[in-house]
Scaffold this active site. Structure first.
Site, mmCIF file in Angstrom:
data_model
loop_
_atom_site.group_PDB
_atom_site.id
_atom_site.type_symbol
_atom_site.label_atom_id
_atom_site.label_comp_id
_atom_site.label_asym_id
_atom_site.label_seq_id
_atom_site.Cartn_x
_atom_site.Cartn_y
_atom_site.Cartn_z
ATOM 1 N N CYS A 1 -34.539 27.861 46.819
ATOM 2 C CA CYS A 1 -34.587 28.973 47.770
ATOM 3 C C CYS A 1 -33.193 29.576 47.962
ATOM 4 C CB CYS A 1 -35.077 28.456 49.132
ATOM 5 S SG CYS A 1 -36.644 27.607 49.004
ATOM 6 N N ARG B 1 -31.732 32.659 41.809
ATOM 7 C CA ARG B 1 -32.194 31.307 42.145
ATOM 8 C C ARG B 1 -33.708 31.198 41.997
ATOM 9 N NH1 ARG B 1 -28.454 28.339 44.984
ATOM 10 N NH2 ARG B 1 -30.004 27.192 46.193
ATOM 11 N N TRP C 1 -38.602 29.595 46.948
ATOM 12 C CA TRP C 1 -39.104 29.033 45.684
ATOM 13 C C TRP C 1 -40.090 27.949 46.105
ATOM 14 C CZ3 TRP C 1 -39.262 29.469 40.500
ATOM 15 C CH2 TRP C 1 -39.559 28.335 39.738
ATOM 16 N N ASN D 1 -33.985 25.450 53.172
ATOM 17 C CA ASN D 1 -33.992 25.186 51.732
ATOM 18 C C ASN D 1 -33.938 23.673 51.592
ATOM 19 O OD1 ASN D 1 -33.763 25.147 48.978
ATOM 20 N ND2 ASN D 1 -31.593 25.664 48.950
ATOM 21 N N GLY D 2 -34.909 23.103 50.848
ATOM 22 C CA GLY D 2 -34.925 21.645 50.650
ATOM 23 C C GLY D 2 -36.350 21.136 50.749
ATOM 24 N N GLU E 1 -36.761 17.587 19.745
ATOM 25 C CA GLU E 1 -36.220 18.469 20.787
ATOM 26 C C GLU E 1 -34.808 18.914 20.431
ATOM 27 O OE1 GLU E 1 -37.520 20.107 22.972
ATOM 28 O OE2 GLU E 1 -35.860 20.713 24.263
ATOM 29 N N LYS F 1 -33.777 22.822 20.106
ATOM 30 C CA LYS F 1 -32.661 23.411 20.866
ATOM 31 C C LYS F 1 -31.697 24.121 19.919
ATOM 32 C CE LYS F 1 -33.876 23.630 24.139
ATOM 33 N NZ LYS F 1 -35.210 23.166 24.157
ATOM 34 N N GLU G 1 -33.245 27.305 18.182
ATOM 35 C CA GLU G 1 -33.629 28.456 19.008
ATOM 36 C C GLU G 1 -32.423 29.167 19.621
ATOM 37 O OE1 GLU G 1 -36.166 27.839 22.415
ATOM 38 O OE2 GLU G 1 -35.304 25.892 22.831
ATOM 39 N N HIS H 1 -39.641 9.825 1.640
ATOM 40 C CA HIS H 1 -40.892 10.348 1.051
ATOM 41 C C HIS H 1 -40.814 11.843 0.796
ATOM 42 C CE1 HIS H 1 -42.749 6.479 1.724
ATOM 43 N NE2 HIS H 1 -42.255 6.474 2.948
ATOM 44 N N LYS I 1 -39.131 33.595 27.704
ATOM 45 C CA LYS I 1 -39.079 32.379 28.520
ATOM 46 C C LYS I 1 -40.475 31.790 28.705
ATOM 47 C CE LYS I 1 -37.469 29.064 30.910
ATOM 48 N NZ LYS I 1 -36.899 27.952 30.119
#
Ligand code: AGP
Length: 605
Positions: free
Chosen positions: A2, A27, A73, A99-100, A480, A484, A487, A503, A600
């Site tokens: 937030c 944010r 948020w 916020n929290g 992964e 990363k 991309e 192989h 995204k």
């Protein structure tokens, strides 16, 4: 996370509030609101959606010179007008933004309901203003009422309070969530982050945990946890607004890489009681767990890699049948699934079209469905029988980092929970739980190897190809790491099971080929080492990522992760490879946060 802004001065507060909130939009938020107060009235406007929706509610001539604002948020309660902040008490005389996460909000709600309080929102934050009202009625001293209120809160908070009783004053209190103060000729500010008022002053005062403050137009007092007034410690904020929104990092991706210790901590918050996992959403499911005869993990991209990790753990901990498949394939593989199948979907955005379509198919076949999502109220979160939320906060960079590691962590907790639901005792569970709790500090230690990963990334500068290899739980990390790198740096990067090299793929190895080898799993590390030797014999330059105790003298480039259970090594390993990819892309001058061709959230099939 937030965004909070407060202003009190000798001129209209609203422009400062709206500008401050717009500076905090990065944010991430899904609703917004403001409160303005003067001696006659305290008024609040709030709405779901963007700041532009909020501005439509506000006339330009609002002259109050004190107010607070908030962009939310969502963590508890879907995005809605009612759940938006600020929250007011029943009489509308006190207004609060927060916020929290208030972990014990249910218990406090019950206590206040017994005192006759009525709640209007689904949020945890609303208990703060009601509790404040409760204490203020007993003793109308806001500083003391706020101190008593925050003493009852378990969890994290940054709070601003305004009231009609002191219309020029803002009360602030902080624990674990950020709050900075500022003063200028225009007035006195408080905010979640300095960009909100940076145009007016670069001298800021970051509050510390347990501290509180009282803001007036021309004055500002700071108090320690005991309520004793202390000398404010101002610091000069070195960044401009743009840089500040990235926390001083040169990209959102790097900022989000560094947020991982705190968001892993937030994701784990309250998830254990002794050696029991705490996932009420799973307890509340109406499922005959003894009748579940297979489990399928389904997702896309990075989230799919998290599923590969979770699938291996699920098989290891429960011994039950399970498999993993990309969502885009699940739909077309005529899956043999039914009401005895548990389908687990993973998604950062909660809006990925392929995953949504897979959920529809699974539900049509009667499967039990659980989702692990980062965005509260997203489509996927509303479609499954149960949803668990990572607490990564908004992930701005296209390349997923903090969402991935929080997915790994939450999926680990979920698999332990499922073992409990099946009545299966997981060997070494208390070790796993204590190591899960150590992950924030372990991740912090790994971030200390940033310079080393930056140096190793220099090996990529003239490389067109790069390979990542691993076995078992090291394999999703290899996948992964390759994703990363490809991309954001556009280097052709591939991942292989280490045992599969001979192989075929080993034909690709030539002099100076860069191979990153993951060897964090003691049971198969020696096998991986012999695979690594095969690549070195053909001219490869190998970067070995391994544990503290693994002998590695023969290797030229070795990066060690801190001591931790092998079942959790994927988290620190992933952080190392995120930094490796980041600096590989930086060397090549790529657009880190917005790589070419990518979105995204892939909301098309
Ligand atoms: C990962 O870095 C990419 N951004 C991409 O693979 C992403 O993980 C994938 O599109 C899935 O997105 P989701 O987690 O929002 O469903």
């Amino acid at each position: 996370m937030c965004g909070i802004i407060g202003f009190t001065g000798k001129q209209p507060a609203l422009p400062f509030l709206l500008q401050g909130l717009s500076r905090l939009e990065y944010r991430g938020y899904d609703s917004a609101g403001v409160t303005l107060v003067n001696s006659k009235a305290l008024r609040t406007w709030k709405t779901k959606g963007r700041l532009s929706e909020l501005e439509k509610l506000l006339s330009k001539d609002l002259a109050e010179s004190c107010g607070i604002g908030h962009t939310r948020w969502a963590t508890h309660g879907v995005p809605s007008n009612m759940n938006a902040h600020p929250h007011m008490n029943e009489e509308g005389t006190i207004s609060v933004v927060h916020n929290g996460i208030v972990e014990n909000y249910q218990e406090l709600r019950e206590e206040l309901r017994e005192e006759g309080y009525i709640f209007h929102s689904e949020t945890d934050s609303e208990v703060i203003v009601q509790l404040l009202d409760f204490y203020y009625r007993k003793n109308p001293v806001m500083k003391e009422a706020l101190a008593k209120t925050v003493k009852r809160l378990e969890g994290s908070y940054a709070i601003c309070v305004t009231s009609i009783f002191e219309p020029d004053t803002i009360y602030v209190s902080k624990k674990e969530s950020p709050m900075v103060l500022g003063q200028s000729k225009e007035g006195t500010f408080c905010a979640s982050d300095a960009p909100a008022f940076l145009e007016y002053t670069r001298e800021i005062l970051p509050l510390q945990d347990g501290q509180s403050a009282i803001l007036n137009a021309g004055s500002l007092e700071v108090f320690d946890a005991s309520g004793k007034q202390i000398e404010p410690r101002w610091i000069h904020f070195p960044y401009d607004v743009q840089a500040a929104q990235k926390g001083g990092y040169d990209s959102f991706m790097l900022k989000e890489i560094h947020e991982q210790p705190s968001v892993i901590r937030e994701t784990l918050r309250g998830r254990f009681r002794g050696t029991k996992t705490v996932l009420p959403m799973i307890d509340q499911m109406n499922v005959r767990w003894d009748r579940i005869d297979q489990t399928v993990f389904i997702a896309c991209g990075t989230a799919y890699h998290a599923c590969i990790y979770a699938n291996l753990l699920y098989q290891k901990y429960t011994g039950k049948v399970s498999w993993v498949i990309p969502a885009s394939e699940f739909r077309y593989c005529s899956p043999n699934v039914n009401e005895h199948t548990l389908c687990i979907f993973v998604s950062q955005s909660g809006e990925t079209a392929d995953t949504l379509a897979a959920i529809k198919l699974a539900k049509a076949k009667g499967c039990v469905t659980i989702s692990v999502v980062n965005v509260l109220g997203s489509s996927i979160s509303r479609m499954t029988d149960a949803v668990l939320y990572t607490a990564a906060g908004p992930e701005i960079a296209v390349a997923s980092t903090k969402a991935y590691t929080t997915q790994l962590v939450l999926l680990h907790v979920l698999v332990l929970k499922l073992a409990e639901m099946y009545g299966i005792k997981v060997k070494g569970k208390s070790r796993l739980i204590s190591d899960l709790k150590r992950l924030p500090e372990v991740t912090e230690q790994v971030l200390g190897q940033e310079e080393k990963m930056k140096e190793l990334a220099g090996m990529l500068i003239d490389q067109r190809d790069a390979y990542f290899i691993g076995r078992q739980l090291d394999y999703p990390t290899a996948l992964e790491g390759a994703l990363k790198l490809k991309e954001i740096s556009y280097v052709h990067a591939d991942a292989y099971y280490a045992g599969e090299l001979k192989h075929g793929p080993i034909a690709l190895i030539e002099k100076d080929t860069v191979v990153t080898a993951m060897a964090t799993q003691p049971e198969v590390a020696s096998k991986t080492v012999s695979n690594i030797r095969e690549t070195i014999a053909r001219g490869a330059r190998v970067i070995l990522i391994t544990g503290e105790n693994m002998p590695a003298e023969e290797f030229e480039y070795v990066v060690r992760i801190p001591e931790i259970s092998p079942e959790l090594a994927a988290i620190p390993s992933a952080v190392l490879l995120q930094m490796f990819a980041y600096y590989g892309a930086k060397e090549k001058g790529c657009d880190i946060d917005k790589p070419r061709n990518l979105a995204k959230s892939v909301t098309v099939e």
